[in-house]
Design an enzyme around this catalytic site. Structure first.
Site, mmCIF file in Angstrom:
data_model
loop_
_atom_site.group_PDB
_atom_site.id
_atom_site.type_symbol
_atom_site.label_atom_id
_atom_site.label_comp_id
_atom_site.label_asym_id
_atom_site.label_seq_id
_atom_site.Cartn_x
_atom_site.Cartn_y
_atom_site.Cartn_z
ATOM 1 N N ASP A 3 37.230 35.630 37.564
ATOM 2 C CA ASP A 3 35.929 35.496 36.910
ATOM 3 C C ASP A 3 35.900 34.471 35.786
ATOM 4 O OD1 ASP A 3 34.564 37.434 38.420
ATOM 5 O OD2 ASP A 3 35.550 39.036 37.307
ATOM 6 N N HIS A 34 44.295 41.569 34.453
ATOM 7 C CA HIS A 34 44.057 42.119 35.784
ATOM 8 C C HIS A 34 44.997 43.281 36.010
ATOM 9 C CE1 HIS A 34 43.478 42.294 40.130
ATOM 10 N NE2 HIS A 34 42.357 41.632 39.906
HETATM 11 N N1 ACO Z 1 41.623 40.935 26.179
HETATM 12 C C1 ACO Z 1 42.436 41.509 25.258
HETATM 13 N N2 ACO Z 1 43.356 42.459 25.516
HETATM 14 C C2 ACO Z 1 43.456 42.844 26.803
HETATM 15 C C3 ACO Z 1 42.650 42.299 27.829
HETATM 16 C C4 ACO Z 1 41.713 41.305 27.477
HETATM 17 N N3 ACO Z 1 40.935 40.761 28.393
HETATM 18 N N4 ACO Z 1 42.955 42.891 29.004
HETATM 19 C C5 ACO Z 1 43.914 43.774 28.732
HETATM 20 N N5 ACO Z 1 44.222 43.745 27.404
HETATM 21 C C6 ACO Z 1 45.273 44.549 26.736
HETATM 22 C C7 ACO Z 1 44.827 45.984 26.554
HETATM 23 O O1 ACO Z 1 44.191 46.180 25.326
HETATM 24 C C8 ACO Z 1 46.134 46.735 26.680
HETATM 25 O O2 ACO Z 1 46.809 46.630 25.455
HETATM 26 P P1 ACO Z 1 47.777 47.835 24.962
HETATM 27 O O3 ACO Z 1 48.862 47.946 25.989
HETATM 28 O O4 ACO Z 1 48.261 47.363 23.625
HETATM 29 O O5 ACO Z 1 46.907 49.043 24.888
HETATM 30 C C9 ACO Z 1 46.921 45.919 27.707
HETATM 31 O O6 ACO Z 1 46.390 44.577 27.620
HETATM 32 C C10 ACO Z 1 46.764 46.418 29.139
HETATM 33 O O7 ACO Z 1 45.382 46.461 29.436
HETATM 34 P P2 ACO Z 1 44.686 47.638 30.248
HETATM 35 O O8 ACO Z 1 43.253 47.711 29.883
HETATM 36 O O9 ACO Z 1 45.495 48.901 30.109
HETATM 37 O O10 ACO Z 1 44.881 47.092 31.736
HETATM 38 P P3 ACO Z 1 44.087 47.568 32.982
HETATM 39 O O11 ACO Z 1 44.919 47.202 34.164
HETATM 40 O O12 ACO Z 1 43.664 48.982 32.866
HETATM 41 O O13 ACO Z 1 42.721 46.700 32.938
HETATM 42 C C11 ACO Z 1 41.212 44.893 33.151
HETATM 43 C C12 ACO Z 1 42.534 45.522 33.621
HETATM 44 C C13 ACO Z 1 40.082 45.941 33.208
HETATM 45 C C14 ACO Z 1 40.841 43.769 34.097
HETATM 46 C C15 ACO Z 1 41.389 44.369 31.696
HETATM 47 O O14 ACO Z 1 42.391 43.379 31.678
HETATM 48 C C16 ACO Z 1 40.085 43.827 31.125
HETATM 49 O O15 ACO Z 1 39.301 44.607 30.548
HETATM 50 N N6 ACO Z 1 39.807 42.478 31.260
HETATM 51 C C17 ACO Z 1 38.563 41.917 30.822
HETATM 52 C C18 ACO Z 1 37.460 42.183 31.856
HETATM 53 C C19 ACO Z 1 37.635 41.329 33.105
HETATM 54 O O16 ACO Z 1 37.877 40.132 33.065
HETATM 55 N N7 ACO Z 1 37.454 42.001 34.259
HETATM 56 C C20 ACO Z 1 37.538 41.349 35.583
HETATM 57 C C21 ACO Z 1 38.780 41.760 36.324
HETATM 58 S S1 ACO Z 1 38.922 40.907 37.844
HETATM 59 C C22 ACO Z 1 37.825 41.709 38.828
HETATM 60 O O17 ACO Z 1 37.598 42.874 38.745
HETATM 61 C C23 ACO Z 1 37.159 40.933 39.793
#
Ligand code: ACO
Length: 428
Positions: free
Chosen positions: A364, A307
């Site tokens: 979720d 998140h």
């Molecule tokens: N699985 C694996 N790795 C992950 C995940 C995941 N679900 N989420 C984040 N990471 C990693 C990224 O690859 C990144 O790694 P790095 O620093 O080595 O590059 C690090 O964790 C930070 O992630 P970001 O994508 O930069 O974080 P951001 O805040 O931009 O994204 C998000 C947040 C979009 C929710 C992300 O965690 C994700 O894609 N999760 C899966 C989709 C999801 O569950 N979305 C629902 C969110 S809740 C909502 O909107 C209601």
């Protein structure tokens, strides 16, 4: 004098900017005069460090896992208050009194009917169209039925428009579902509560009457309450940005619904189920799934994990997980996908990659499993999220409308294209 300030030294000159402080002590450098004073803008990819507004609706502390609506902890509200009361709280700042509740409920009933001409629109969608796309289209179409509902005309009658939208979206969502399965639409009933009415419109059929089960109604109330607001997330920010151009309320909310449909936002609840099903069907081990999620060369991510704001367990996920356990036991449903989800969560929370990046289950992760147990089809999961989020979107839109400093949203950019060139200089 406010001594809390931040200095920016640029080309040897010091520029001082005030620091503003929120109710809970969070601080921000107010850079409103930055460009005027220095000629500089700030670069903040995807607004990760930018507070774009003042807001008195919802407070989140992502490090401590705190979520409050109008000051009330989510734990005090979820499971103890109806969705209708929570919607009222978000819109008005306080829970309704007896008379206000009666009036709000009466209006919700009165406005629940969709204009009959709109019903023909459903025939134009192809079979199998995603209900989120149908919903955002239908809400946008409301703008043609209520063309004068723009930012300014609404100032006097925000209550009616907000109530109409909250009521009608439920009818449209249920109609979209009935259309998708080829069953006759079921009209709203005046003697059912908000959630009971929705369930009845979804599941009643002329050959199989739907029996309202209060336990299911309670779980639905809980889920909608948990989704009701989440401050400046992607869809709410969309609503604020579009609304700032004084767009019709319905067109604005339609854009919020579209933003929510993305798999990185509200669409994740459906993606979680796809992921769990794939794990089950492929017999992949949880260790192998985690390896894929950690592999940067693989686009796969653990859906329902991570998140932007929460760097600890999402408080909504904790409540949903508990509710899920209880509801499944009560309904005597055993879902193998729940077992996979639990194992996945346990192993991820013990894995260095997820621990070091503060990746925890979000709202979720478990919501799909509980919706499944309620009989809600998977392609409706994100629609359920939209039903819940509607009062939040409208509350933010209304707050933006009343902000005396309101201006059209218009970020800057850092141009990285070609420098000036002329047509007669380039080979054609
Ligand atoms: N699985 C694996 N790795 C992950 C995940 C995941 N679900 N989420 C984040 N990471 C990693 C990224 O690859 C990144 O790694 P790095 O620093 O080595 O590059 C690090 O964790 C930070 O992630 P970001 O994508 O930069 O974080 P951001 O805040 O931009 O994204 C998000 C947040 C979009 C929710 C992300 O965690 C994700 O894609 N999760 C899966 C989709 C999801 O569950 N979305 C629902 C969110 S809740 C909502 O909107 C209601």
């Amino acid at each position: 004098m406010n001594t809390d300030h931040a200095d920016v030294i640029y080309q040897g000159k010091t520029h001082t900017f005030p620091v503003v402080t929120g109710t809970e002590g969070e601080k921000a450098i107010d850079i409103s005069s930055l460009r005027r004073e220095t000629g500089l803008v700030t670069y903040d990819n995807s607004y990760q460090n930018t507070a774009a507004c003042h807001s008195a609706i919802t407070y989140i502390d992502g490090e401590r896992g705190i979520l409050r609506y109008r000051g009330y902890p989510i734990e005090d509200i979820a499971g103890k208050t109806t969705f209708v009361d929570t919607a009222y709280l978000l819109l008005h700042g306080e829970f309704p009194g007896k008379e206000q509740r009666a009036l709000f409920s009466r209006k919700l009933t009165e406005y629940s009917l969709v204009h009959e001409d709109m019903i023909h629109f459903f025939d134009g969608f192809p079979r199998g169209a995603h209900p989120m796309h149908i919903l955002s289209t239908m809400i946008n179409a409301l703008a043609t039925f209520y063309p004068n509902v723009d930012l300014l005309s609404l100032q006097e009658d925000i209550d009616s428009s907000a109530t109409r939208l909250i009521s009608m979206v439920r009818t449209l969502a249920a109609f979209a579902y009935k259309k998708s399965i080829g069953e006759p639409m079921v009209y709203p009933r005046h003697n059912l509560s908000y959630c009971a009415n929705f369930l009845n419109m979804m599941f009643h059929s002329p050959v199989k009457p739907y029996e309202i089960d209060q336990d299911i109604v309670d779980v639905l109330n809980l889920l909608l309450v948990l989704h009701a607001d989440h401050e400046q997330n992607c869809s709410t920010t969309t609503v604020r940005i579009i609304g700032s151009a004084q767009v019709n309320l319905y067109a604005t909310i339609s854009a919020g619904i579209s933003a929510l449909s993305g798999p990185l936002h509200g669409g994740a609840n459906q993606e979680v189920m796809n992921m769990l099903r794939q794990i089950r069907d492929s017999n992949a081990t949880i260790d192998a799934v985690l390896r894929r999620a950690k592999d940067k060369a693989d686009p796969f991510r653990l859906m329902g994990f991570g998140h932007r704001i929460y760097k600890t367990y999402d408080p909504r996920a904790r409540i949903i997980k508990e509710a899920c356990d209880k509801a499944l036991k009560k309904m005597r449903v055993s879902d193998p996908l729940l077992e996979i989800a639990i194992e996945l969560e346990q192993k991820a929370l013990a894995d260095e990659y997820f621990v070091s990046k503060h990746l925890y289950p979000n709202v979720d992760f478990y919501s799909g499993i509980i919706y499944r147990a309620l009989g809600i089809p998977e392609n409706m999961f994100t629609v359920m999220f939209a039903l819940g989020r509607l009062p939040g979107w409208i509350a933010h839109w209304n707050e933006m409308l009343r902000d005396k400093d309101r201006k059209i949203a218009r970020p800057r950019q850092i141009y990285t294209g070609l420098p000036l060139r002329h047509c007669n200089e380039s080979p054609r």
